[in-house]
Design a protein around this motif. Structure first.
Motif, PDB file in Angstrom:
ATOM      1  N   VAL A 132       0.824  -1.215   0.000  1.00 49.08           N
ATOM      2  CA  VAL A 132       0.000   0.000   0.000  1.00 49.08           C
ATOM      3  C   VAL A 132       0.856   1.262   0.000  1.00 49.08           C
ATOM      4  CG1 VAL A 132      -1.685   1.308   1.343  1.00 49.08           C
ATOM      5  CG2 VAL A 132      -1.911  -1.180   1.139  1.00 49.08           C
ATOM      6  N   ARG A 133       1.917   1.264   0.793  1.00 53.28           N
ATOM      7  CA  ARG A 133       2.734   2.474   0.943  1.00 53.28           C
ATOM      8  C   ARG A 133       4.067   2.383   0.197  1.00 53.28           C
ATOM      9  NH1 ARG A 133       1.733   4.386   7.261  1.00 53.28           N
ATOM     10  NH2 ARG A 133      -0.354   5.231   6.896  1.00 53.28           N
ATOM     11  N   SER A 134       4.070   1.659  -0.888  1.00 46.10           N
ATOM     12  CA  SER A 134       5.319   1.487  -1.644  1.00 46.10           C
ATOM     13  C   SER A 134       5.746   2.769  -2.367  1.00 46.10           C
ATOM     14  CB  SER A 134       5.174   0.342  -2.654  1.00 46.10           C
ATOM     15  OG  SER A 134       4.087   0.579  -3.532  1.00 46.10           O
ATOM     16  N   ASP A 135       4.806   3.687  -2.559  1.00 49.23           N
ATOM     17  CA  ASP A 135       5.142   4.967  -3.189  1.00 49.23           C
ATOM     18  C   ASP A 135       4.933   6.083  -2.170  1.00 49.23           C
ATOM     19  OD1 ASP A 135       5.490   7.231  -4.663  1.00 49.23           O
ATOM     20  OD2 ASP A 135       3.954   6.791  -6.164  1.00 49.23           O
ATOM     21  N   PRO A 136       5.983   6.453  -1.421  1.00 53.16           N
ATOM     22  CA  PRO A 136       5.832   7.448  -0.357  1.00 53.16           C
ATOM     23  C   PRO A 136       5.469   8.834  -0.861  1.00 53.16           C
ATOM     24  CG  PRO A 136       8.154   6.962  -0.747  1.00 53.16           C
ATOM     25  CD  PRO A 136       7.373   5.978  -1.552  1.00 53.16           C
ATOM     26  N   ASP A 137       5.625   9.079  -2.145  1.00 52.40           N
ATOM     27  CA  ASP A 137       5.331  10.405  -2.695  1.00 52.40           C
ATOM     28  C   ASP A 137       3.882  10.549  -3.172  1.00 52.40           C
ATOM     29  OD1 ASP A 137       7.994  11.225  -2.301  1.00 52.40           O
ATOM     30  OD2 ASP A 137       8.601  10.305  -4.200  1.00 52.40           O
ATOM     31  N   MET A 138       3.110   9.473  -3.108  1.00 50.14           N
ATOM     32  CA  MET A 138       1.738   9.543  -3.611  1.00 50.14           C
ATOM     33  C   MET A 138       0.901  10.466  -2.734  1.00 50.14           C
ATOM     34  SD  MET A 138      -1.024   6.502  -4.419  1.00 50.14           S
ATOM     35  CE  MET A 138      -0.380   6.157  -6.053  1.00 50.14           C
ATOM     36  N   ASN A 139       0.120  11.300  -3.369  1.00 45.07           N
ATOM     37  CA  ASN A 139      -0.797  12.190  -2.659  1.00 45.07           C
ATOM     38  C   ASN A 139      -1.725  11.348  -1.774  1.00 45.07           C
ATOM     39  OD1 ASN A 139      -3.639  13.445  -2.498  1.00 45.07           O
ATOM     40  ND2 ASN A 139      -2.372  15.189  -3.097  1.00 45.07           N
ATOM     41  N   PRO A 140      -1.877  11.693  -0.487  1.00 46.99           N
ATOM     42  CA  PRO A 140      -2.670  10.853   0.424  1.00 46.99           C
ATOM     43  C   PRO A 140      -4.128  10.707   0.011  1.00 46.99           C
ATOM     44  CG  PRO A 140      -2.053  12.940   1.470  1.00 46.99           C
ATOM     45  CD  PRO A 140      -1.240  12.823   0.224  1.00 46.99           C
ATOM     46  N   ASP A 141      -4.688  11.702  -0.634  1.00 54.87           N
ATOM     47  CA  ASP A 141      -6.081  11.586  -1.082  1.00 54.87           C
ATOM     48  C   ASP A 141      -6.204  10.654  -2.282  1.00 54.87           C
ATOM     49  OD1 ASP A 141      -6.910  13.351   0.900  1.00 54.87           O
ATOM     50  OD2 ASP A 141      -6.554  15.107  -0.375  1.00 54.87           O
ATOM     51  N   ILE A 142      -5.220  10.698  -3.176  1.00 55.46           N
ATOM     52  CA  ILE A 142      -5.212   9.760  -4.307  1.00 55.46           C
ATOM     53  C   ILE A 142      -4.984   8.346  -3.790  1.00 55.46           C
ATOM     54  CG2 ILE A 142      -4.058   9.108  -6.450  1.00 55.46           C
ATOM     55  CD1 ILE A 142      -5.751  11.663  -6.624  1.00 55.46           C
ATOM     56  N   LEU A 143      -4.085   8.195  -2.826  1.00 55.03           N
ATOM     57  CA  LEU A 143      -3.869   6.878  -2.211  1.00 55.03           C
ATOM     58  C   LEU A 143      -5.159   6.366  -1.591  1.00 55.03           C
ATOM     59  CD1 LEU A 143      -2.030   4.567  -1.182  1.00 55.03           C
ATOM     60  CD2 LEU A 143      -1.578   5.962   0.839  1.00 55.03           C
ATOM     61  N   SER A 144      -5.872   7.231  -0.900  1.00 55.12           N
ATOM     62  CA  SER A 144      -7.141   6.859  -0.265  1.00 55.12           C
ATOM     63  C   SER A 144      -8.148   6.369  -1.299  1.00 55.12           C
ATOM     64  CB  SER A 144      -7.707   8.065   0.487  1.00 55.12           C
ATOM     65  OG  SER A 144      -8.958   7.773   1.065  1.00 55.12           O
ATOM     66  N   LEU A 145      -8.273   7.106  -2.394  1.00 58.37           N
ATOM     67  CA  LEU A 145      -9.227   6.724  -3.441  1.00 58.37           C
ATOM     68  C   LEU A 145      -8.791   5.450  -4.155  1.00 58.37           C
ATOM     69  CD1 LEU A 145     -10.040  10.241  -4.906  1.00 58.37           C
ATOM     70  CD2 LEU A 145     -11.655   8.696  -3.777  1.00 58.37           C
ATOM     71  N   ARG A 146      -7.479   5.309  -4.372  1.00 63.59           N
ATOM     72  CA  ARG A 146      -6.989   4.083  -5.019  1.00 63.59           C
ATOM     73  C   ARG A 146      -7.310   2.864  -4.170  1.00 63.59           C
ATOM     74  NH1 ARG A 146      -0.710   2.808  -5.211  1.00 63.59           N
ATOM     75  NH2 ARG A 146      -1.293   2.078  -3.114  1.00 63.59           N
ATOM     76  N   GLU A 147      -7.070   2.966  -2.857  1.00 61.86           N
ATOM     77  CA  GLU A 147      -7.336   1.822  -1.989  1.00 61.86           C
ATOM     78  C   GLU A 147      -8.837   1.570  -1.841  1.00 61.86           C
ATOM     79  OE1 GLU A 147      -4.833  -0.314  -1.003  1.00 61.86           O
ATOM     80  OE2 GLU A 147      -3.919   1.027  -2.471  1.00 61.86           O
ATOM     81  N   LEU A 148      -9.636   2.623  -1.809  1.00 57.59           N
ATOM     82  CA  LEU A 148     -11.088   2.450  -1.797  1.00 57.59           C
ATOM     83  C   LEU A 148     -11.529   1.652  -3.013  1.00 57.59           C
ATOM     84  CD1 LEU A 148     -13.985   3.051  -0.799  1.00 57.59           C
ATOM     85  CD2 LEU A 148     -13.852   5.245  -2.019  1.00 57.59           C
ATOM     86  N   LEU A 149     -10.968   1.993  -4.178  1.00 63.07           N
ATOM     87  CA  LEU A 149     -11.293   1.258  -5.395  1.00 63.07           C
ATOM     88  C   LEU A 149     -10.832  -0.190  -5.302  1.00 63.07           C
ATOM     89  CD1 LEU A 149     -12.294   1.099  -8.330  1.00 63.07           C
ATOM     90  CD2 LEU A 149     -10.038   1.937  -9.050  1.00 63.07           C
ATOM     91  N   ILE A 150      -9.605  -0.415  -4.853  1.00 66.18           N
ATOM     92  CA  ILE A 150      -9.079  -1.783  -4.776  1.00 66.18           C
ATOM     93  C   ILE A 150      -9.897  -2.624  -3.794  1.00 66.18           C
ATOM     94  CG2 ILE A 150      -7.110  -3.162  -4.001  1.00 66.18           C
ATOM     95  CD1 ILE A 150      -5.294  -1.047  -5.253  1.00 66.18           C
ATOM     96  N   TYR A 151     -10.281  -2.043  -2.661  1.00 65.24           N
ATOM     97  CA  TYR A 151     -11.061  -2.821  -1.698  1.00 65.24           C
ATOM     98  C   TYR A 151     -12.470  -3.078  -2.226  1.00 65.24           C
ATOM     99  CZ  TYR A 151      -7.103  -1.462   1.172  1.00 65.24           C
ATOM    100  OH  TYR A 151      -5.836  -1.265   1.646  1.00 65.24           O
ATOM    101  N   GLY A 152     -12.994  -2.100  -2.958  1.00 68.05           N
ATOM    102  CA  GLY A 152     -14.259  -2.365  -3.631  1.00 68.05           C
ATOM    103  C   GLY A 152     -14.130  -3.487  -4.641  1.00 68.05           C
ATOM    104  N   MET A 153     -12.998  -3.520  -5.347  1.00 66.74           N
ATOM    105  CA  MET A 153     -12.763  -4.568  -6.333  1.00 66.74           C
ATOM    106  C   MET A 153     -12.656  -5.946  -5.661  1.00 66.74           C
ATOM    107  SD  MET A 153     -12.892  -2.983  -9.108  1.00 66.74           S
ATOM    108  CE  MET A 153     -12.434  -4.375 -10.115  1.00 66.74           C
ATOM    109  N   LYS A 154     -12.107  -5.983  -4.455  1.00 66.70           N
ATOM    110  CA  LYS A 154     -12.023  -7.258  -3.745  1.00 66.70           C
ATOM    111  C   LYS A 154     -13.418  -7.802  -3.452  1.00 66.70           C
ATOM    112  CE  LYS A 154      -7.451  -6.585  -1.662  1.00 66.70           C
ATOM    113  NZ  LYS A 154      -6.600  -6.885  -0.492  1.00 66.70           N
TER     114      LYS A 154
END
Length: 542
Positions: A132-154
């Protein structure tokens, strides 16, 4: 490790040493590597579709692989080694088909090109680099939305897999799963694109739940109101937990005439309402409550235990030799049953003592899915119009061990007697055995079914809205939901994609939702955390 995909994550922030669910760091790394693998595979699946290529085996594998990473499904690192290797083989085979069709096979992302290490230790090291945190430079809100999508995909992958097991598939569902997983590799995506994908995930999940409903009802009939005993019957016994109706049906067939009684546990309770399952005379009753209580309940069960889907916890030594897994479920050292041959489970049940005598207990009613409820729709509508029914509450979702879930018990106990409660999923075990009476012959507590039967609940709400010529948000209906894992995430996305507002969610809000993204959800959908039962009832009912 870092994992914050479930509601019980450590300190409400993330598990970093070992998962609250029992997931060890090496399993977390292998799950991250498998998700990484499916992203790369999805990149090629999207390109393949551009050239008219859709591979059924790739479609099914993608769902199974993603589902395997859902909370409380598979804890066996060796099985993840097999899945990662299999995913890469599918990826390379698909690349060859694309090349033959003249498509692009030169994608720069590591997920589309990496070679798995030759050892478990090597793969774990690879997985630790793509979490999840492999890219420390990722914007936290984009990270939040990306993970929301991935968990929805699960959650979506889980429902698509359940449906496919019963022969129900839809190419558009698989196409979106690949589209969304591949999209998470695109570092140029912004918040609007991710929000759009998350909403589409909810929309596509409604189709997946529709497919699963068609598979369940088409195979086993529409559920009918059924009384289920909570006591025990003298004799040998097998306990079935999880969600899978087909596994239960197969086990019932294989145990006919063997003197073994079959009991349900957790989310399998609603199975008693299906005509083609309840016809078996040795399908007796329900034992225990929700998944998080299994260590105590399984230790006291005097027969064999079969886990069919997600929900497994670390088995105690006292029952490890008589608990079995099947399908995608796995735990190191637990016997896994393949190919639906439950002979080892049956053999173990015959060896164990079973129940020494009949025990009396309460009974509960199940089977109030959409057909049963709509069968009495005129009575329900008349009861609303003459004010015999003031309000409907949908109180359901996941149960869990984290403090705060007594809220749901207290809420149901305090709901006024002129209100009806619809419930589904394992959250109902906080109050499923309470006698709440009826309103003009309509039970005040209606068990709609499993978590995936949110489809039935939505259909019921839509039918009522049609009858009253209004929108679902205008009905005297409040949704008060509990969440734990990723099926709950995708159901929430489904509700939001349908425009449903004012959902109360608890017992805590997701750790993966950043403050800014939460503000957006509150502004657009008026999602709110649960308060106290008294406060929430006053706000809802005035």
């Amino acid at each position: 490790m870092f994992c914050f995909q479930c509601e019980q994550t450590a300190k409400g922030e993330g598990c970093t040493k070992i998962g609250v669910c029992g997931k060890k760091p090496e399993v977390a790394a292998m799950q991250d590597l498998l998700i990484h693998t499916t992203k790369g595979l999805s990149r090629y699946a999207v390109e393949a579709r551009r050239h008219g290529i859709s591979d059924d085996a790739v479609n099914r594998f993608t769902c199974e692989a993603i589902f395997s990473t859902l909370t409380n499904v598979d804890f066996d690192p060796d099985r993840f080694v097999e899945l990662v290797s299999e995913g890469v083989k599918y990826r390379e085979a698909l690349k060859a088909k694309i090349a033959e069709a003249g498509g692009t096979t030169d994608f720069p992302e590591n997920a589309a090109n990496f070679t798995p290490a030759e050892t478990l230790e090597g793969m774990i090291a690879q997985g630790e680099k793509v979490g999840v945190r492999s890219d420390p430079d990722m914007n936290p809100d984009i990270l939040s939305l990306r993970e929301l999508l991935i968990y929805g995909m699960k959650g979506l992958a889980a429902y698509a897999d359940h449906a496919a097991i019963l022969g129900q598939t839809d190419e558009t569902v698989y196409a979106f799963i690949h589209e969304a997983m591949a999209a998470t590799l695109d570092k140029t995506l912004g918040a609007d694109e991710y929000v759009g994908l998350a909403m589409k995930c909810g929309e596509v999940n409604f189709r997946a739940m529709e497919l699963l409903d068609a598979g369940n009802t088409g195979t086993y009939g529409h559920p009918v109101p059924t009384s289920v005993p909570l006591g025990a019957k003298k004799g040998k016994a097998i306990l079935v937990s999880g969600h899978d109706l087909k596994d239960l049906d197969t086990l019932l067939k294989q145990t006919e005439g063997k003197g073994i009684n079959i009991y349900t546990h957790g989310e399998m309770l609603p199975c008693h309402g299906y005509p083609e399952l309840k016809k078996y005379s040795h399908f007796y009753g329900h034992y225990g409550t929700a998944w998080q209580n299994q260590a105590k309940e399984f230790a006291a069960f005097p027969g064999a235990i079969l886990m069919t889907t997600n929900c497994i916890q670390k088995p105690k030594a006292s029952y490890q030799d008589h608990i079995f897994t099947t399908g995608l479920v796995g735990w190191p050292g637990v016997t896994h049953v393949a190919n639906s041959d439950f002979t080892p489970v049956i053999r173990k049940a015959l060896e164990l003592p079973g129940f020494a005598e009949d025990t009396e207990g309460k009974s509960v009613m199940v089977g109030f899915a959409r057909n049963a409820v709509m069968g009495v729709a005129p009575q329900v509508i008349e009861a609303v119009r003459n004010k015999a029914i003031r309000h409907f509450f949908l109180v359901g979702g996941c149960d869990g061990a984290k403090p705060g879930r007594d809220y749901y018990t207290e809420l149901v106990e305090k709901v006024p007697e002129d209100c009806v409660i619809l419930t589904l999923a394992c959250g109902k075990f906080r109050f499923f055995d309470k006698d709440l009476g009826d309103i003009g012959g309509i039970p005040r507590l209606l068990d709609v079914g499993q978590c995936n039967d949110a489809y039935s609940a939505i259909r019921i709400a839509s039918a009522l809205a049609d009858a009253f010529e209004c929108g679902v948000n205008d009905l005297p209906l409040s949704m008060i939901l509990s969440w734990y894992e990723q099926k709950a995430c995708v159901i929430l996305l489904t509700l939001l994609s349908l425009g449903i507002r004012d959902i109360r969610l608890g017992p805590s809000l997701p750790a993966f939702i950043s403050p800014n993204i939460l503000s957006v959800l509150v502004e657009k959908f008026n999602i709110m955390p649960i308060g106290t039962p008294d406060e929430d009832l006053k706000a809802i009912l005035g």
